[in-house]
Design a protein around this motif. Structure first.
Motif, PDB file in Angstrom:
ATOM      1  N   ASN A 213       2.499 -26.096 -56.073  1.00 39.49           N
ATOM      2  CA  ASN A 213       2.892 -25.693 -57.416  1.00 39.49           C
ATOM      3  C   ASN A 213       1.699 -25.723 -58.375  1.00 39.49           C
ATOM      4  O   ASN A 213       0.602 -26.178 -58.028  1.00 39.49           O
ATOM      5  CB  ASN A 213       4.038 -26.581 -57.946  1.00 39.49           C
ATOM      6  N   LYS A 214       1.942 -25.243 -59.574  1.00 38.82           N
ATOM      7  CA  LYS A 214       0.857 -25.077 -60.546  1.00 38.82           C
ATOM      8  C   LYS A 214       0.228 -26.413 -60.933  1.00 38.82           C
ATOM      9  O   LYS A 214      -0.992 -26.517 -61.086  1.00 38.82           O
ATOM     10  CB  LYS A 214       1.409 -24.368 -61.789  1.00 38.82           C
ATOM     11  N   GLU A 215       1.078 -27.454 -61.083  1.00 38.71           N
ATOM     12  CA  GLU A 215       0.565 -28.755 -61.487  1.00 38.71           C
ATOM     13  C   GLU A 215      -0.372 -29.341 -60.427  1.00 38.71           C
ATOM     14  O   GLU A 215      -1.428 -29.899 -60.743  1.00 38.71           O
ATOM     15  CB  GLU A 215       1.730 -29.730 -61.740  1.00 38.71           C
ATOM     16  N   GLU A 216       0.017 -29.199 -59.160  1.00 30.44           N
ATOM     17  CA  GLU A 216      -0.821 -29.720 -58.071  1.00 30.44           C
ATOM     18  C   GLU A 216      -2.133 -28.959 -57.978  1.00 30.44           C
ATOM     19  O   GLU A 216      -3.189 -29.564 -57.751  1.00 30.44           O
ATOM     20  CB  GLU A 216      -0.057 -29.621 -56.741  1.00 30.44           C
TER      21      GLU A 216
ATOM     22  N   ASP B 174      -0.599 -26.337 -45.526  1.00 32.39           N
ATOM     23  CA  ASP B 174      -0.520 -26.558 -46.974  1.00 32.39           C
ATOM     24  C   ASP B 174      -1.923 -26.573 -47.594  1.00 32.39           C
ATOM     25  O   ASP B 174      -2.122 -26.068 -48.703  1.00 32.39           O
ATOM     26  CB  ASP B 174       0.194 -27.873 -47.270  1.00 32.39           C
TER      27      ASP B 174
ATOM     28  N   GLU C 171      -5.783 -20.285 -53.073  1.00 32.35           N
ATOM     29  CA  GLU C 171      -5.698 -20.183 -54.532  1.00 32.35           C
ATOM     30  C   GLU C 171      -7.013 -20.532 -55.224  1.00 32.35           C
ATOM     31  O   GLU C 171      -7.181 -20.255 -56.415  1.00 32.35           O
ATOM     32  CB  GLU C 171      -4.587 -21.107 -55.059  1.00 32.35           C
TER      33      GLU C 171
END
Length: 446
Positions: free
Chosen positions: A2-5, A32, A39
């Motif tokens: 997710n974006k926070e991670e 993962d 990204e």
């Protein structure tokens, strides 16, 4: 991821906080971590890889998206690629990685592989077409000789298994390395120690040739519920094996290619590709569609007097074009699916056309009758539109069904991907032919 991670990882990389970053990565599966690296930019991904052990780093590299991996490998020296990644990969995965490089870098990477046997296996595999069993297979297998006793067999299996991540099957060969059977592990326990392997092996195993196309390998593994298939050369020698995970990756990639082709994309693209790449992938079929639209307007332009006498005819242009496109796409989609899973043979073209004609006859009759009833109520029985639209719709459905069946089967015979027949090609062609039929029938019945 997710974006926070993702933001957390970027902050740790920027702060060069290797300790906390390593703690974060420790709990992640290689797939993962690969998603995370996809990204990040190449330099940030490099910071991640420096914290991974060699085996994990190799697994992560395999799982990365092709474009992100290619960008990452471009910034690494050939020696690092060889010793940090390739040395810890199975031969089939190593070939996939090296195949993405240009010829000069391939040679550099191969020259830095310390294990000469592994380098030789990779060189041999690179010679095969990537769309064949030889191009997809790996050479890591547990192999026993048919003349060995049980104790000898067990000893050799233990030695070979030390270098294996997974053992799917134990293959049996003769003294000339030709595949003879598969050794059931259960027999190791239940058979007397004096027995020879050839007396307890399962003979005549299902195998594929090095030149077998990938789609045929997929069908064979699916049909016989195999987790791996042995690959043999022209004289029956065992040269490799293909595992089900390799096949699933290929199935997914083929499905993506066919879906994009059917959607009117001329090349493989992703949502994160550059504007230029996405434009060049979409533009060809858009231009063809534009030409088709201009052709339609030219056809309709020749019937000004018909529209002047029967203006209501213009109301049914979308119906004729849309129905023809839908019917053609349905027919071609069924044929392409049948060709893909081998439930349909391209040699049975006329049999399939005859069957499709019966289905089309039923559908065309129902649709044209419903439209006739609607026009009868709205315009009356004597109005030209009442019968010309129904007759035209009947003709369009019949043509589109037969055309949608013939085109993919013809393409299959010509060794062209039939998936192209489920896309804009069918819709545009049916649209133009449909308009010609519509206006021609209207003029004849007026």
């Amino acid at each position: 991821m997710n974006k926070e991670e993702l933001e957390k990882v970027e902050q740790l990389i920027e702060a060069k906080d290797s300790e906390h970053l390593q703690e974060f990565l420790a709990d992640l599966h290689p797939a993962d971590i690969a998603e995370l690296c996809n990204e990040l930019d190449a330099e940030e991904a490099r910071s991640i890889y420096l914290l991974l052990d060699n085996e994990t780093a190799a697994d992560v590299l395999i799982e990365m998206d092709e474009d992100a991996r290619k960008e990452f490998l471009e910034i690494l020296p050939s020696e690092t690629i060889a010793k940090r990644f390739v040395d810890y990969m199975d031969s089939d995965d190593a070939v996939d990685i090296i195949r993405e490089m240009d010829e000069e870098k391939q040679e550099e990477v191969l020259s830095h592989i310390e294990d000469i046997e592994q380098a030789g296996d990779i060189v041999d595999l690179l010679k095969y077409d990537k769309d064949t069993a030889g191009g997809l297979m790996g050479t890591e297998m547990v192999i026993v000789n048919e003349n060995w006793s049980m104790p000898e067999c067990l000893k050799e299996m233990r030695i070979q298994a030390e270098d294996m991540d997974e053992i799917y099957y134990v293959y049996v060969v003769d003294d000339d390395e030709r595949l003879r059977g598969v050794f059931p592990l259960k027999k190791m326990i239940t058979s007397p120690s004096v027995s020879k392997v050839k007396h307890v092996m399962r003979k005549d195993p299902i195998s594929v040739h090095v030149d077998t196309p990938i789609d045929e390998v997929v069908q064979l593994i699916e049909k016989y519920d195999l987790v791996a298939a042995p690959v043999v050369d022209s004289i029956g020698r065992l040269v490799g094996r293909i595992t089900v995970d390799d096949v699933m990756d290929e199935v997914r990639e083929q499905a993506e290619r066919d879906y994009q082709l059917a959607s009117g994309l001329s090349q493989d693209v992703e949502t994160d590709d550059s504007v230029f790449r996405q434009t060049t992938a979409r533009l060809p079929w858009l231009l063809i569609g534009m030409i088709g639209g201009i052709g339609n307007s030219m056809i309709l332009g020749n019937f000004d007097s018909t529209f002047a006498a029967h203006p209501e005819m213009a109301l049914y242009i979308p119906l004729i074009g849309g129905t023809g496109g839908n019917v053609g796409t349905q027919s071609s989609a069924l044929v392409v699916q049948g060709l893909a899973n081998s439930s349909l043979d391209a040699q049975n073209t006329w049999k399939q056309v005859a069957k499709e004609s019966v289905v089309a006859l039923i559908n065309a009759t129902i649709i044209s009758m419903l439209v006739y009833i609607y026009n009868f109520i709205r315009f009356g029985a004597t109005a030209t539109v009442s019968y010309s639209v129904s007759v035209s719709l009947f003709a369009v459905v019949m043509f589109a069904s037969i055309f949608g069946t013939l085109v993919p089967m013809t393409l299959e015979k010509l060794k062209i991907d039939p998936a192209i027949a489920t896309g804009p090609f069918i819709s545009i062609t049916n649209d133009i032919i449909g308009m010609m039929l519509y206006m021609g029938i209207t003029v004849l019945l007026s």
